[in-house]
Design a protein around this motif. Structure first.
Motif, short mmCIF file in Angstrom:
data_model
loop_
_atom_site.label_atom_id
_atom_site.label_comp_id
_atom_site.label_asym_id
_atom_site.label_seq_id
_atom_site.Cartn_x
_atom_site.Cartn_y
_atom_site.Cartn_z
N LYS A 27 -18.70 -71.78 -9.32
CA LYS A 27 -18.42 -72.84 -8.35
C LYS A 27 -17.93 -72.29 -7.03
O LYS A 27 -18.24 -72.84 -5.97
CB LYS A 27 -17.40 -73.82 -8.93
N SER A 28 -17.18 -71.18 -7.06
CA SER A 28 -16.70 -70.59 -5.82
C SER A 28 -17.85 -70.06 -4.97
O SER A 28 -17.72 -69.88 -3.77
CB SER A 28 -15.70 -69.47 -6.10
N GLN A 29 -18.99 -69.83 -5.61
CA GLN A 29 -20.19 -69.39 -4.91
C GLN A 29 -21.12 -70.56 -4.60
O GLN A 29 -22.27 -70.36 -4.20
CB GLN A 29 -20.92 -68.32 -5.74
N SER A 30 -20.62 -71.77 -4.81
CA SER A 30 -21.37 -73.00 -4.54
C SER A 30 -22.71 -73.04 -5.28
O SER A 30 -23.72 -73.48 -4.72
CB SER A 30 -21.59 -73.19 -3.03
N LEU A 31 -22.69 -72.60 -6.52
CA LEU A 31 -23.90 -72.62 -7.34
C LEU A 31 -23.81 -73.71 -8.40
O LEU A 31 -22.80 -73.81 -9.10
CB LEU A 31 -24.10 -71.27 -8.05
#
Length: 100
Positions: A27-31
């Motif tokens: 999620k921190s990589q917006s995936l």
């Protein structure tokens, strides 16, 4: 992933504890889970099982997911200073979380 987890190692005591670390990193990589699975060459089902700590995931597949997300798995003796540090950081993090 909290700032503490980004800066310090995380000591896992059970397989299901890996899931939240993987999910927060993804999620921190917006995936989205399906996008991550496609990029990492694994199925959405595998990603879901890994993130939710359900069922079994082959070690080679789990390692591929960790590597693809920029995470590393280290195995060291429990008495190693890094393992003790990670254990104390986890206690500090949960104490901080309890105060929030």
């Amino acid at each position: 992933m909290t700032d503490l987890q980004r800066r310090h190692p995380t000591l896992l005591k059970s397989a299901p504890e890996l899931g939240p670390v993987v999910r927060e990193r993804r999620k921190s990589q917006s995936l989205r889970i399906d996008d991550a699975a496609g990029l990492l060459g694994v199925s959405v089902d595998l990603m879901s099982r890994l993130e939710n700590g359900q069922g079994s995931v082959r070690l080679d597949k789990a390692l591929a997911v960790l590597d693809g997300l920029g995470l590393a798995l280290m195995v060291l003796p429990k008495e190693h200073p890094w393992a003790r540090e990670a254990g104390s950081n986890k206690l500090s993090a949960s104490a901080t979380d309890d105060k929030a």
